[in-house]
Scaffold this active site. Structure first.
Site, PDB file in Angstrom:
ATOM      1  N   GLU A 157     -37.414   1.982  14.410  1.00 52.17           N
ATOM      2  CA  GLU A 157     -37.370   1.001  13.321  1.00 52.17           C
ATOM      3  C   GLU A 157     -38.767   0.502  12.924  1.00 52.17           C
ATOM      4  O   GLU A 157     -38.909  -0.551  12.318  1.00 52.17           O
ATOM      5  CB  GLU A 157     -36.494  -0.179  13.726  1.00 52.17           C
ATOM      6  CG  GLU A 157     -35.051   0.190  13.981  1.00 52.17           C
ATOM      7  CD  GLU A 157     -34.220  -0.995  14.428  1.00 52.17           C
ATOM      8  OE1 GLU A 157     -33.895  -1.839  13.581  1.00 52.17           O
ATOM      9  OE2 GLU A 157     -33.908  -1.073  15.622  1.00 52.17           O
ATOM     10  N   SER A 159     -30.492  -1.012  12.945  1.00 57.58           N
ATOM     11  CA  SER A 159     -30.612  -0.549  11.559  1.00 57.58           C
ATOM     12  C   SER A 159     -29.712   0.644  11.250  1.00 57.58           C
ATOM     13  O   SER A 159     -30.014   1.459  10.374  1.00 57.58           O
ATOM     14  CB  SER A 159     -32.071  -0.186  11.228  1.00 57.58           C
ATOM     15  OG  SER A 159     -32.885  -1.334  11.229  1.00 57.58           O
ATOM     16  N   TYR A 215     -31.700  -0.537   3.319  1.00 55.87           N
ATOM     17  CA  TYR A 215     -33.122  -0.674   3.009  1.00 55.87           C
ATOM     18  C   TYR A 215     -33.596   0.032   1.743  1.00 55.87           C
ATOM     19  O   TYR A 215     -34.674  -0.251   1.247  1.00 55.87           O
ATOM     20  CB  TYR A 215     -33.961  -0.169   4.196  1.00 55.87           C
ATOM     21  CG  TYR A 215     -33.693  -0.948   5.458  1.00 55.87           C
ATOM     22  CD1 TYR A 215     -34.060  -2.282   5.560  1.00 55.87           C
ATOM     23  CD2 TYR A 215     -33.066  -0.358   6.548  1.00 55.87           C
ATOM     24  CE1 TYR A 215     -33.805  -3.008   6.716  1.00 55.87           C
ATOM     25  CE2 TYR A 215     -32.817  -1.070   7.714  1.00 55.87           C
ATOM     26  CZ  TYR A 215     -33.194  -2.387   7.780  1.00 55.87           C
ATOM     27  OH  TYR A 215     -32.942  -3.111   8.919  1.00 55.87           O
ATOM     28  N   ARG A 260     -28.763 -12.919  14.117  1.00 56.43           N
ATOM     29  CA  ARG A 260     -27.686 -12.624  13.175  1.00 56.43           C
ATOM     30  C   ARG A 260     -26.531 -11.973  13.911  1.00 56.43           C
ATOM     31  O   ARG A 260     -26.750 -11.186  14.836  1.00 56.43           O
ATOM     32  CB  ARG A 260     -28.216 -11.670  12.092  1.00 56.43           C
ATOM     33  CG  ARG A 260     -27.535 -11.788  10.740  1.00 56.43           C
ATOM     34  CD  ARG A 260     -27.998 -10.684   9.802  1.00 56.43           C
ATOM     35  NE  ARG A 260     -27.484  -9.395  10.226  1.00 56.43           N
ATOM     36  CZ  ARG A 260     -28.207  -8.280  10.290  1.00 56.43           C
ATOM     37  NH1 ARG A 260     -29.484  -8.288   9.983  1.00 56.43           N
ATOM     38  NH2 ARG A 260     -27.636  -7.145  10.682  1.00 56.43           N
ATOM     39  N   ASP A 271     -22.878  -9.780  13.189  1.00 55.91           N
ATOM     40  CA  ASP A 271     -22.181  -9.004  12.163  1.00 55.91           C
ATOM     41  C   ASP A 271     -20.697  -8.871  12.489  1.00 55.91           C
ATOM     42  O   ASP A 271     -20.314  -8.770  13.660  1.00 55.91           O
ATOM     43  CB  ASP A 271     -22.798  -7.609  12.050  1.00 55.91           C
ATOM     44  CG  ASP A 271     -24.279  -7.662  11.674  1.00 55.91           C
ATOM     45  OD1 ASP A 271     -24.694  -8.663  11.062  1.00 55.91           O
ATOM     46  OD2 ASP A 271     -25.009  -6.707  11.993  1.00 55.91           O
ATOM     47  N   GLU A 273     -21.796  -6.681  16.287  1.00 59.77           N
ATOM     48  CA  GLU A 273     -22.976  -6.742  17.139  1.00 59.77           C
ATOM     49  C   GLU A 273     -23.780  -7.997  16.841  1.00 59.77           C
ATOM     50  O   GLU A 273     -23.588  -8.660  15.817  1.00 59.77           O
ATOM     51  CB  GLU A 273     -23.862  -5.512  16.947  1.00 59.77           C
ATOM     52  CG  GLU A 273     -24.390  -5.323  15.539  1.00 59.77           C
ATOM     53  CD  GLU A 273     -25.208  -4.040  15.420  1.00 59.77           C
ATOM     54  OE1 GLU A 273     -26.428  -4.099  15.713  1.00 59.77           O
ATOM     55  OE2 GLU A 273     -24.651  -3.001  15.037  1.00 59.77           O
ATOM     56  N   ASN A 322     -27.835  -9.443  16.615  1.00 59.84           N
ATOM     57  CA  ASN A 322     -29.212  -9.010  16.402  1.00 59.84           C
ATOM     58  C   ASN A 322     -30.141 -10.169  16.712  1.00 59.84           C
ATOM     59  O   ASN A 322     -30.033 -11.233  16.094  1.00 59.84           O
ATOM     60  CB  ASN A 322     -29.419  -8.563  14.954  1.00 59.84           C
ATOM     61  CG  ASN A 322     -28.461  -7.465  14.539  1.00 59.84           C
ATOM     62  OD1 ASN A 322     -28.741  -6.291  14.705  1.00 59.84           O
ATOM     63  ND2 ASN A 322     -27.299  -7.853  13.999  1.00 59.84           N
ATOM     64  N   GLY A 348     -33.873  -8.074  10.416  1.00 61.40           N
ATOM     65  CA  GLY A 348     -34.864  -7.789   9.382  1.00 61.40           C
ATOM     66  C   GLY A 348     -35.257  -9.007   8.569  1.00 61.40           C
ATOM     67  O   GLY A 348     -34.467  -9.913   8.333  1.00 61.40           O
TER      68      GLY A 348
END
Length: 314
Positions: A25, A157, A223, A262, A264, A277, A279, A283
């Site tokens: 990443e 990602s 992205y 974060r 999800d 998951e 994070n 990002g």
């Protein structure tokens, strides 16, 4: 949000924004790190970019840095190793510590912890490179359902991920995922919208709903694609928004994550939320979800960057 926007930035001293690194990443990390670096500098912070792939970590001490903002995504930055190194250097850093970072990075162990805590997560199985039997793919499909998500256990990602609908596709996807990790998560696909919730200093920011014409919310959809749609507010009613926020905080706390991050989710056709998951260094690019949620909460990117920097002192 209980965020102090007017602070004396001189209190932070000389700040290193860790960016780049050696993970798959790296490209995203460079973009996140440079965005945060520019925001902190614009706010008057004595901030400097620092790429661990190009400089030994001990240079942080040799160059008299006082704090580190971790904007390293994936291995070597989000998995607890950098957190451990900074801890040994006695250098305050942003976000989660060693344990929370390591657990959240491992999708399999994260799910196991959520299960033991009674938190909702989809059915799953595990494939290990050393013992994987291709003949088991039909049984796995029968157990998990008609659609299965294949995920390297410790990549972010959506790198190495695939969505499959047959035993043959499953075998190929697992072998591809083994290129990234020796452990692969096989997860029942939840049909429905995808949501994400940002956590900042123990509070949940407004949720975001994502919609993409891609097969799933993959790396390109995150992205590069201009066809991905983001809805913030997400369209949930007040009761569901509150429920999702509480669930995100519970899930984040369960793996020992702190500071910011974060979580999800997927929501099925019956309205049930399922955890995907967590994070711990999500990002912070122009297309990223955390700045979008912060904006809806009334925070600018600069204010968000300062709030993340403040977690180094938490």
């Amino acid at each position: 949000m209980n965020v102090v926007f007017h602070v004396d930035v001189k209190q932070y001293g000389k700040v290193a924004v860790l960016l780049g690194g050696i993970s798959a990443e790296r490209e995203v990390s460079l973009r996140s790190g440079n965005a945060v670096l520019n925001a902190l500098q614009n706010a008057g912070v004595d901030a400097h970019g620092f790429d661990p792939a190009e400089h030994p970590i001990t240079d942080l001490i040799n160059q008299d840095f006082d704090r580190a903002v971790i904007m390293l995504h994936g291995r070597g930055g989000e998995d607890g190793s950098m957190q451990g190194a900074l801890q040994l250097l006695n250098l305050p850093f942003t976000g989660s510590g060693v344990l929370g970072s390591a657990l959240a990075m491992d999708k399999v162990r994260t799910k196991q912890i959520w299960q033991t805590r009674g938190l909702p997560t989809a059915k799953y199985q595990i494939a290990e490179k050393r013992s994987f039997d291709a003949g088991s793919c039909k049984v796995i499909m029968a157990t998990l359902g008609d659609i299965v998500m294949v995920k390297p256990a410790q990549e972010g990602s959506s790198i190495g991920m695939a969505k499959v609908t047959s035993a043959a596709q499953l075998e190929t996807a697992i072998q591809d995922a083994f290129k990234y990790d020796n452990t692969v998560l096989l997860e029942q696909f939840i049909q429905g919208p995808e949501y994400t919730v940002t956590i900042l200093n123990g509070e949940a920011l407004p949720s975001i709903r994502m919609s993409t014409p891609h097969n799933f919310y993959d790396y390109d959809a995150k992205y590069h694609s201009n066809s991905t749609e983001y809805f913030c507010p997400s369209g949930l009613n007040a009761q569901d928004e509150a429920q999702l926020g509480r669930l995100a905080i519970d899930a984040f706390d369960a793996v020992g994550a702190t500071g910011w991050g974060r979580v999800d989710f997927m929501r099925d056709e019956q309205g049930q939320f399922y955890l995907l998951e967590a994070n711990t260094v999500p990002g912070m690019t122009e297309k990223s979800l955390v700045p979008m949620a912060a904006k809806q909460a009334g925070m600018s990117f600069e204010q968000l960057s300062l709030a993340i920097l403040a977690t180094a002192d938490a």
